[in-house]
Design an enzyme around this catalytic site. Structure first.
Site, PDB file in Angstrom:
ATOM      1  N   ASP A 436       0.856  -1.177   0.000  1.00 21.74           N
ATOM      2  CA  ASP A 436       0.000   0.000   0.000  1.00 21.74           C
ATOM      3  C   ASP A 436       0.897   1.234   0.000  1.00 21.74           C
ATOM      4  O   ASP A 436       2.095   1.140   0.274  1.00 21.74           O
ATOM      5  CB  ASP A 436      -0.891  -0.038   1.242  1.00 21.74           C
ATOM      6  CG  ASP A 436      -1.830   1.145   1.338  1.00 21.74           C
ATOM      7  OD1 ASP A 436      -2.337   1.581   0.287  1.00 21.74           O
ATOM      8  OD2 ASP A 436      -2.049   1.634   2.453  1.00 21.74           O
ATOM      9  N   LYS A 437       0.338   2.384  -0.327  1.00 21.50           N
ATOM     10  CA  LYS A 437       1.140   3.615  -0.333  1.00 21.50           C
ATOM     11  C   LYS A 437       0.940   4.430   0.949  1.00 21.50           C
ATOM     12  O   LYS A 437       1.833   4.567   1.762  1.00 21.50           O
ATOM     13  CB  LYS A 437       0.807   4.483  -1.549  1.00 21.50           C
ATOM     14  CG  LYS A 437       1.652   5.765  -1.625  1.00 21.50           C
ATOM     15  CD  LYS A 437       1.170   6.688  -2.722  1.00 21.50           C
ATOM     16  CE  LYS A 437      -0.084   7.433  -2.319  1.00 21.50           C
ATOM     17  NZ  LYS A 437       0.147   8.466  -1.293  1.00 21.50           N
ATOM     18  N   THR A 438      -0.286   4.919   1.122  1.00 21.66           N
ATOM     19  CA  THR A 438      -0.557   5.845   2.212  1.00 21.66           C
ATOM     20  C   THR A 438      -0.462   5.141   3.556  1.00 21.66           C
ATOM     21  O   THR A 438      -1.161   4.167   3.798  1.00 21.66           O
ATOM     22  CB  THR A 438      -1.956   6.467   2.057  1.00 21.66           C
ATOM     23  OG1 THR A 438      -2.086   6.977   0.740  1.00 21.66           O
ATOM     24  CG2 THR A 438      -2.168   7.572   3.062  1.00 21.66           C
ATOM     25  N   PHE A 576     -11.220  20.149  -9.052  1.00 20.61           N
ATOM     26  CA  PHE A 576     -10.135  19.359  -9.642  1.00 20.61           C
ATOM     27  C   PHE A 576     -10.675  18.019 -10.141  1.00 20.61           C
ATOM     28  O   PHE A 576     -11.554  17.426  -9.525  1.00 20.61           O
ATOM     29  CB  PHE A 576      -9.053  19.115  -8.585  1.00 20.61           C
ATOM     30  CG  PHE A 576      -7.932  18.231  -9.065  1.00 20.61           C
ATOM     31  CD1 PHE A 576      -6.830  18.772  -9.689  1.00 20.61           C
ATOM     32  CD2 PHE A 576      -7.980  16.847  -8.890  1.00 20.61           C
ATOM     33  CE1 PHE A 576      -5.793  17.968 -10.139  1.00 20.61           C
ATOM     34  CE2 PHE A 576      -6.960  16.035  -9.330  1.00 20.61           C
ATOM     35  CZ  PHE A 576      -5.865  16.605  -9.957  1.00 20.61           C
ATOM     36  N   LYS A 599      -4.523  26.494 -10.585  1.00 22.51           N
ATOM     37  CA  LYS A 599      -3.310  25.740 -10.255  1.00 22.51           C
ATOM     38  C   LYS A 599      -3.495  24.305 -10.736  1.00 22.51           C
ATOM     39  O   LYS A 599      -4.614  23.778 -10.765  1.00 22.51           O
ATOM     40  CB  LYS A 599      -3.019  25.769  -8.756  1.00 22.51           C
ATOM     41  CG  LYS A 599      -3.946  24.932  -7.918  1.00 22.51           C
ATOM     42  CD  LYS A 599      -3.567  24.938  -6.452  1.00 22.51           C
ATOM     43  CE  LYS A 599      -4.512  24.019  -5.668  1.00 22.51           C
ATOM     44  NZ  LYS A 599      -4.424  24.158  -4.239  1.00 22.51           N
ATOM     45  N   THR A 710      -2.606   1.191  -4.613  1.00 21.01           N
ATOM     46  CA  THR A 710      -3.149   2.268  -3.785  1.00 21.01           C
ATOM     47  C   THR A 710      -4.485   2.748  -4.332  1.00 21.01           C
ATOM     48  O   THR A 710      -4.763   2.642  -5.535  1.00 21.01           O
ATOM     49  CB  THR A 710      -2.154   3.451  -3.717  1.00 21.01           C
ATOM     50  OG1 THR A 710      -2.721   4.500  -2.958  1.00 21.01           O
ATOM     51  CG2 THR A 710      -1.813   3.970  -5.107  1.00 21.01           C
ATOM     52  N   LYS A 828      -7.288  -5.004  -5.324  1.00 22.85           N
ATOM     53  CA  LYS A 828      -5.945  -5.310  -4.834  1.00 22.85           C
ATOM     54  C   LYS A 828      -5.764  -6.820  -4.690  1.00 22.85           C
ATOM     55  O   LYS A 828      -4.732  -7.377  -5.080  1.00 22.85           O
ATOM     56  CB  LYS A 828      -5.703  -4.625  -3.482  1.00 22.85           C
ATOM     57  CG  LYS A 828      -5.663  -3.109  -3.532  1.00 22.85           C
ATOM     58  CD  LYS A 828      -5.319  -2.535  -2.166  1.00 22.85           C
ATOM     59  CE  LYS A 828      -5.208  -1.020  -2.213  1.00 22.85           C
ATOM     60  NZ  LYS A 828      -4.774  -0.445  -0.925  1.00 22.85           N
ATOM     61  N   ASP A 853      -6.607  -2.842   2.938  1.00 23.63           N
ATOM     62  CA  ASP A 853      -5.520  -3.754   2.548  1.00 23.63           C
ATOM     63  C   ASP A 853      -5.767  -5.188   3.000  1.00 23.63           C
ATOM     64  O   ASP A 853      -4.980  -6.078   2.684  1.00 23.63           O
ATOM     65  CB  ASP A 853      -4.187  -3.267   3.129  1.00 23.63           C
ATOM     66  CG  ASP A 853      -3.875  -1.843   2.742  1.00 23.63           C
ATOM     67  OD1 ASP A 853      -4.016  -1.522   1.546  1.00 23.63           O
ATOM     68  OD2 ASP A 853      -3.501  -1.042   3.613  1.00 23.63           O
TER      69      ASP A 853
END
Length: 1226
Positions: A436-438, A576, A599, A710, A828, A853
């Site tokens: 996982d990332k976070t 966004f 931005k 992720t 996943k 996860d």
């Protein structure tokens, strides 16, 4: 009207008919339902929920109370009732357990040479120990489940708030939740404490994102703020049946006003998911719609299954081979027995005549009985005690992981935890790591690094307005002070970042125990947002002098450098999205001027810029991107009132569209965000966990492939992959994303990517090469969840779609790293399952810290949970739990390596010593007329595996260290030597088996020929059969023990005590067993046998000669192989002995690897090219490396050739080697 409504709604709900919807489009509620139905191909039979369990008014619809599960969560595997049968079934799936059960039953039924206790007692011990261990582990899961199921929940009943246990929550209950509480089930939001009917939620335990997300109450109920008002709601909810997609929900709510239903649509923005946490909102009221195992979080759990390691599978395969050998032995002996008994004198001699019953038995029955008797006699070749020893080794060995001080985290106060000790050796076989990332790779803590305005760099507390700040002497860029025009642009840039965001301000001192403040010394408020980098940018502006205060009455307030409050009216927010990759706001200043501030990513801003210092800003953006920083560009556009009116008209038309609303909004945004003036760019760093990059680099060197899975956005995840060195500077990124498949068909994209990677690699997969080889282009693949779904479930119309999975796998095999973003938890697990099922059958490991996860952790061969900030769901469901990602390096490269080496030796050694043990028994039958006469005494048969030879190998499998621990950490490539179950391959197994057969032949025939026709005692007495068997057994015990001595590299006082103690115990036991008349024995055939044997000089000589002859071939083989064809491990062992255990302190390990192949002369330059880029915080002089030989080892890099400045082989002082030569990163 009411009757028509009920009838038509039921028909549409049942059939989901688009035609029916069109025919009835005249009705408002049907039109609304049609909008919900269109595009929902998976719309299935719905469920109806009665809010507060209130019946609908008479005449509207029939009241049919549906049955739903309670809110109980179950993560355990057994119950009190099914534990024994289910556990017994799983244990008897093991070949050895099932075999010994059969042997035990045979011994009970027929007359056999040995007692049933010899098989039944070890089997009972194995089954009992394993059942207790697995039962205890499941009891811990039950305990964790109960803590969740019994937590208190507040619900509204009869206008009052009452408390009940979470497990008693029912569908339809109205739940009252307070701030920082976790939702106990899936809920529809009815009302909140905020006037606008919104609430803020973190879903870190679900999708890994700890940022705040906004959810909306139903429009008709958002004003109900008290228990009585909420209890007065009279409505029903119709929604789809539970399904695991976290981001999808379709339903509607029907309000009954004057008995007439009014329908309102429900979507995912109204759905609060179990496991999410309420933030920045005092309280909410919500109604339960999915409970227990029907919640989306529970549906994303994989069902638990028994994980079995590769070693255990090899053991079962070897057992099948030995079972075939056993059956062959029994069959051969049975046939030869009846050949021998063909002579009547041998069949029924005068001294052993048969009974009448024996004479009348059919020959087939007699032959079958003899066959079973031989099976029992030879059954010791199947080592049931091996399973006992393996269970004890795994159980005791797991404590070494939990006791490891290097895997203790002082910040958390936590150690590593072993939930399942059955997979210790699997840690040494991992080929794919899915992370996982976070919260796993990162701390999810964004830090503002710098900004660039018109080419001028601004670093908080270092360089501001061109002036050098205190403590900034080490900075690498100092800009000249900007002029007046540049100063105006600078302030406009700062204002743009203070206004162009969706950040909220919370007026409290702490959150999650962490203090936040806006003004120095005044911890009064802090920022929260759905995007952590927005918070970092706003906080960065505060450090540069512009502070965002609040959004109040549609006006944004900022505090400038002169401590003056500036107010801007927020007119429009252009949100966004991942396709546009930018966001904008339209504001009106207090002077009446209108601005559009925008931005976004550089690729989406630069093409829309018409003026500004583009080249200077672009150069700085590229510089920061190289350093792995997340970059954003900022631009603006002044608007006239006429332009603003045109924009309002454009946006309102798009927002009111009922069909293709998203498409029309994108087109409107595209027309608005143009003709921009570039202001500058920002650089933000997503702070990685400590040593995360070093850990990933070590895993790559160890030959593992690392995939990041992720739920985060692609841009965020890609930046993290660069920062963690998963992607390198020279990595060519391949994209398999929705954006690309919209431009090309999936078929074309897949084949383009396949051609790209295969053209470079010439048909060979990257597995052929070293993990860091630069002989070919380094590829990295990025794929998102939507495209993965298309790959996994291709269109049926496409005739070429059947091999999409294979093409995808082929692309992945040729990529050094893969990033999968926007993944649902179940996706996943699907990725892990896809790799597990590929033709190579690699060993997979999944690591994560959140409930999102859990599915992949359960699916992978080895699941590791991180004790992070996202709850303990991952830790509870994992096989192992570690405090931080950096500890993965130690648990794999050291513990995993050791456990695999140890258990491989244990398995091979057990088969070897049992062949040595039972093959002489087979040979003995040729000399006793195949009469099933045992060669060894019953006590020796029983205690050989239990006492005489078990403890030395058990201790070896617990503490053996064939290579120093520091060397394993220093050189991860040693992990490759044990990959693919290399120590349990068939050639090695056959070698150990033939070695056992050879030793058995030497022992038996050596004793036989040495004592043939020879008297041994002084009175001329000959040795009998029990003395012969005891002599063979004595040589056997000493030989197999000395064999383990030869294989042991790590000696401690415990080794000496156990090994020599076992031999002494055998001698003492034999003396006592044969030297004392035991009253509880009916007969004592071993009386004085052992002492008589030791009284003979030739017996002593025979024991010594036979032990030497048995061990000689193995010793010679080891010496020749080490001298002529040494492995990397053997080179390091020899070097470590040469330097007396100090090898890791000053020897370059690269020099001890096998010589490089032809064409590898570029290695030095390649390594230098792949050297990690220094961050701005690292001075260049850190490249100089030192070592100190008499202090703690400093793992440095050296040239492969040892050189000492004083010419001595070992110097007593530290030196720095700076000679020419390739750097070898270790």
């Amino acid at each position: 009207m009411g009757m028509d409504f009920s009838t038509l709604r039921t028909l549409i709900s049942r059939y989901a008919s688009y035609v029916g919807c069109l025919m009835l489009a005249g009705s408002n509620w049907i039109s609304l339902y049609f909008l919900l139905c269109v595009g929902e191909e998976n719309w299935v039979d719905s469920r109806t929920i009665y809010i507060g369990h209130k019946e609908p008014p008479p005449g509207t619809e029939a009241f049919i109370q549906q049955r739903f599960p309670d809110n109980r969560i179950v993560s355990s595997k057994y119950t009190f009732w099914n534990f024994i049968p289910k556990n017994m079934f799983e244990q008897f799936r093991r070949v050895a357990n099932f075999y010994f059960l059969i042997i035990f039953l045979v011994q009970l039924i027929i007359d056999t040479p040995t007692s049933p206790i010899t098989s039944g007692l070890p089997l009972f011990f194995v089954i009992t120990v394993t059942a207790i261990k697995q039962g205890y582990e499941d009891w811990l899961r039950h305990k964790a489940d109960n803590s969740v199921n019994q937590c208190p929940v507040h619900i509204v009943q009869h206008g009052k708030v009452v408390c009940k246990q979470s497990r008693k929550l029912r569908v339809g209950d109205v739940v009252f939740m307070k701030e920082n509480e976790t939702f106990p089930c899936d809920l529809i939001l009815l009302s909140t404490s905020r006037d606008d009917g919104t609430c803020y939620v973190t879903t870190a335990s679900l999708d890994g994102e700890s940022s705040h997300k906004t959810y909306y109450a139903v429009q008709d109920t958002k004003a109900y703020n008290t228990e009585k008002e909420v209890d007065s709601i009279h409505a029903t909810i119709e929604c789809e049946q539970p399904q695991p997609d976290l981001y999808k929900f379709v339903g509607r709510i029907n309000f009954y006003m004057n008995n007439e239903p009014v329908a309102r649509p429900l979507g995912s923005e109204n759905l609060l998911l179990r496991g999410a946490t309420l933030k920045n909102t005092e309280h909410v009221y919500a109604v339960a719609i999915y409970t227990g195992m029907e919640t989306k979080m529970a549906l994303n759990y994989q069902s638990k299954s028994q994980k079995r390691s590769a070693v255990e599978k090899s053991m079962n395969a070897y057992l099948v081979v030995y079972l075939c050998i056993l059956i062959s032995k029994a069959f051969v002996n049975t046939v030869l027995k009846y050949v021998w008994q063909a002579d009547p004198n041998r069949d029924e001699p005068w001294y052993n005549q048969r009974t009448e019953a024996e004479r009348q038995r059919h020959i087939l029955i007699r032959a079958f009985t003899d066959f079973l008797a031989f099976m029992v006699l030879f059954n010791y070749i199947i080592p049931v005690s091996m399973y006992v020893t393996v269970e004890m080794q795994k159980f005791l060995g797991s404590y070494f992981i939990m006791w490891d001080d290097e895997m203790f985290d002082e910040e958390l106060g936590e150690r590593a935890v072993v939930n399942t000790s059955d997979l210790n050796e699997e840690l040494g076989q991992v080929e794919y790591v899915f992370t996982d990332k976070t919260g796993t790779l990162t701390e999810n803590n964004m830090e503002f690094i710098e900004c660039c305005v018109d080419g001028h760099v601004y670093v908080p507390h270092a360089i501001c307005n061109g002036q050098l700040m205190p403590g900034a002497a080490s900075m690498d860029m100092i800009d000249t002070s900007p002029g007046p025009e540049a100063k105006e642009h600078e302030e406009l840039f700062f204002r743009a970042l203070c206004l162009c965001h969706t950040v909220q301000v919370k007026e409290e001192e702490t959150v999650d125990g962490i203090k936040h403040g806006i003004h120095q010394g005044k911890s009064t408020s802090f920022y929260i947002s759905s995007s952590p980098d927005e918070v970092a940018l706003v906080e960065g502006m505060k450090r540069l002098g512009f502070t965002y205060l609040r959004l109040k009455d549609s006006h944004m307030e900022i505090l400038n450098r002169e401590d003056e409050i500036e107010r801007f009216e927020l007119l429009e927010v252009l949100t966004f999205d991942s396709v546009r990759r930018r966001m904008s706001v339209i504001v009106r200043a207090s002077t009446g001027e209108l601005y559009l501030f925008c931005k976004g990513a550089d690729s989406s801003i630069f093409p829309r810029v018409v003026s500004g210092k583009v080249e200077q800003v672009k150069a700085r953006v590229e510089h920061n991107a190289v350093e792995g920083l997340r970059t954003l560009c900022v631009a603006y556009r002044p608007l006239s009132p006429e332009q603003y009116q045109e924009i309002c008209h454009l946006l309102s038309g798009a927002k009111l569209a009922l069909q293709d609303r998203d498409k029309r909004l994108v087109e409107a945004y595209d027309l608005i965000e143009k003709d921009l003036i570039l202001l500058g760019a920002t650089a933000v760093e997503d702070r990685l966990q400590e040593k995360a990059a070093d850990t990933i680099e070590s895993l790559h060197k160890a030959g593992m492939k690392v995939w990041v899975l992720t739920g985060d956005k692609m841009e965020t995840a890609a930046a993290t992959c660069y920062a963690s060195k998963l992607f390198r500077r020279n990595t060519q990124i391949l994209e398999l994303t929705t954006k690309r498949t919209e431009e090309q068909s999936l078929h074309d994209v897949l084949f383009d990517l396949s051609r790209t990677v295969l053209r470079q690699h010439g048909g060979m997969t990257r597995d052929t090469f070293s993990g860091l080889s630069d002989d070919c282009t380094d590829y990295g693949l990025i794929i998102d969840g939507a495209t993965l779904s298309a790959v996994m479930r291709p269109s049926q119309e496409d005739s070429n779609s059947g091999n999409y999975k294979e093409i995808f796998l082929e692309i992945c095999r040729n990529c050094s790293a893969v990033l999968c973003c926007r993944m649902a938890p179940l996706q996943k697990a699907q990725i892990v399952k896809l790799i597990k099922a590929s033709k190579e059958n690699p060993i997979t490991l999944a690591i994560g810290d959140g409930a999102n996860d859990v599915s992949m952790i359960l699916e992978a061969h080895v699941g590791i949970g991180i004790m992070g900030k996202e709850g303990r769901q991952a830790v509870r469901n994992s096989d192992y739990a570690i405090p931080k990602f950096k500890h993965l390096k130690k648990i794999l490269l050291v513990h995993g390596h050791y456990y695999y080496i140890r258990i491989s030796e244990l398995v091979q050694y057990f088969f070897y010593k049992n062949v040595c043990f039972i093959f002489p028994q087979f040979l003995y039958q040729f000399f006793c007329g195949f009469s099933q006469q045992p060669l060894y005494d019953t006590a020796y048969l029983t205690l050989y595996n239990i006492s005489f030879t078990s403890l030395p190998i058990l201790l070896y499998s617990l503490i053996e260290q064939h290579i120093n621990m520091d060397i394993l950490k220093k050189d991860p490539s040693l992990y490759r030597d044990i990959a693919k179950n290399s120590l349990l391959r068939w050639p090695i197994f056959i070698y150990w088996t033939f070695l056992g057969v050879y030793d058995a032949i030497v022992m038996f025939f050596g004793a036989y020929f040495l004592f043939d026709n020879t008297t041994f005692t002084s009175n001329g007495q000959m040795f009998g059969n029990w003395t012969f068997g005891t002599l063979v057994f004595t040589v056997l015990v000493f030989t197999v023990t000395f064999k383990l001595v030869l294989d042991t590299h790590y000696w401690t006082w415990i080794n000496h005590f156990v090994i020599w103690g076992s031999l002494i115990f055998f001698v003492v036991f034999s003396l006592l067993w044969g030297g004392i008349i035991w009253p509880f024995l009916n007969y004592q055939r071993m009386y004085y046998v052992f002492m008589q044997m030791l009284s003979s000089g030739p017996a002593w000589l025979s024991i010594i000669l036979l032990i030497a002859a048995s061990l000689l071939p193995d010793v010679v083989k080891k010496v020749i192989w080490r001298a002529l064809w040494p492995t990397t491990t053997e080179r390091i062992q020899n070097a470590d002995k040469l330097y007396k255990g100090q090898l890791s302190e000053f020897t370059p390990l690269a020099s001890l690897h096998a010589p490089p192949k032809a064409g590898s002369h570029r290695q030095g330059s390649d390594n230098q090219r792949n050297a990690p880029t220094l961050r701005r915080s690292e001075p260049y002089n850190k490249k100089i490396m030192f070592t100190r030989w008499q202090r703690r080892p400093d793992y440095c890099t050296f040239t492969p050739l040892l050189r000492f400045t004083d010419g001595s082989p070992r110097s007593k002082q530290g030196h720095a080697y700076c000679g020419a030569g390739p750097e070898t990163s270790v």
